[in-house]
Design an enzyme around this catalytic site. Sequence first.
Site, PDB file in Angstrom:
ATOM      1  N   ASP A   1       7.979  -2.709  -0.447  1.00 16.99           N
ATOM      2  CA  ASP A   1       8.272  -1.731  -1.489  1.00 16.99           C
ATOM      3  C   ASP A   1       8.501  -0.370  -0.854  1.00 16.99           C
ATOM      4  O   ASP A   1       8.273  -0.182   0.346  1.00 16.99           O
ATOM      5  CB  ASP A   1       7.111  -1.671  -2.491  1.00 16.99           C
ATOM      6  CG  ASP A   1       7.551  -1.242  -3.885  1.00 16.99           C
ATOM      7  OD1 ASP A   1       8.666  -0.711  -4.024  1.00 16.99           O
ATOM      8  OD2 ASP A   1       6.766  -1.449  -4.840  1.00 16.99           O
TER       9      ASP A   1
ATOM     10  N   ASP B   1       7.162   7.291  -2.764  1.00 20.08           N
ATOM     11  CA  ASP B   1       7.630   8.665  -2.909  1.00 20.08           C
ATOM     12  C   ASP B   1       7.008   9.564  -1.851  1.00 20.08           C
ATOM     13  O   ASP B   1       7.649  10.476  -1.335  1.00 20.08           O
ATOM     14  CB  ASP B   1       7.297   9.179  -4.305  1.00 20.08           C
ATOM     15  CG  ASP B   1       7.885   8.297  -5.386  1.00 20.08           C
ATOM     16  OD1 ASP B   1       9.117   8.093  -5.372  1.00 20.08           O
ATOM     17  OD2 ASP B   1       7.135   7.798  -6.231  1.00 20.08           O
TER      18      ASP B   1
ATOM     19  N   GLY C   1       6.010   5.515  -8.114  1.00 16.65           N
ATOM     20  CA  GLY C   1       6.267   5.498  -9.540  1.00 16.65           C
ATOM     21  C   GLY C   1       7.425   6.323 -10.025  1.00 16.65           C
ATOM     22  O   GLY C   1       7.727   6.320 -11.216  1.00 16.65           O
TER      23      GLY C   1
ATOM     24  N   GLU D   1       4.355  -2.432 -10.095  1.00 14.11           N
ATOM     25  CA  GLU D   1       4.255  -2.319  -8.635  1.00 14.11           C
ATOM     26  C   GLU D   1       2.801  -2.406  -8.182  1.00 14.11           C
ATOM     27  O   GLU D   1       2.488  -3.063  -7.189  1.00 14.11           O
ATOM     28  CB  GLU D   1       4.867  -0.999  -8.168  1.00 14.11           C
ATOM     29  CG  GLU D   1       6.384  -0.973  -8.225  1.00 14.11           C
ATOM     30  CD  GLU D   1       6.964   0.379  -7.842  1.00 14.11           C
ATOM     31  OE1 GLU D   1       8.079   0.396  -7.291  1.00 14.11           O
ATOM     32  OE2 GLU D   1       6.320   1.407  -8.106  1.00 14.11           O
TER      33      GLU D   1
END
Length: 207
Positions: free
Chosen positions: A62, A65, A77, A85
Amino acid sequence: MVVGLGTGSTAKFAVQAIGEKVAEGLRIVGIPTSEKTAALARALSIPLATLGEYTEIDLTIDGADEVEEGSLHLIKGHGGALLREKIVASASKRLIIVADESKVVRRLGAKFAVPLEVVPFGWQATERHLKAIGAKPFLRLDGTDQPYVTDGGHYILDCGFGEIADPAAVSAQLDAIVGVVEHGLFLGMATEVVIGAASGVRKLARS
């Protein structure tokens, strides 16, 4: 092998690369973290399943940020899929994060707000409680100036905290607020972070 498939601009490249490997004969089952990722995976002929069928995931790839150096704590997010997630990450034996060098920070909150999925009913009351703990929440909107709605039917409040000195304490405060379904602080979940830079690729391990 059961593989969690992340959401977001960087994770999209990973899913596309996995699709190429599947076309070459790689045998995996993917667990997507969003409807958008599921659609991409289907287009790439990646076999998909659910956590109802596989309650444990071997590996999830994944994006993030922000990545805090040393601890590998994350803010996630901003792609709008933090609840799914986190569910997938918590069911994974290994969570590998792929990101570019701009995402690495000394402390979380340096560049990004912390997204929260909140129940639409009474979200204004939830917002008031967040302000009471020092957050600066903003309701995320879609392209039509309506509230952004997640795959789970929730709203997102993006909460500015500035640099977060104690992420665990903030996480506990957010967990205690009624109406907050989940937040974007992913603490102690990443096992490895792969950073892409102009000079090449480097790997970060938790210290």
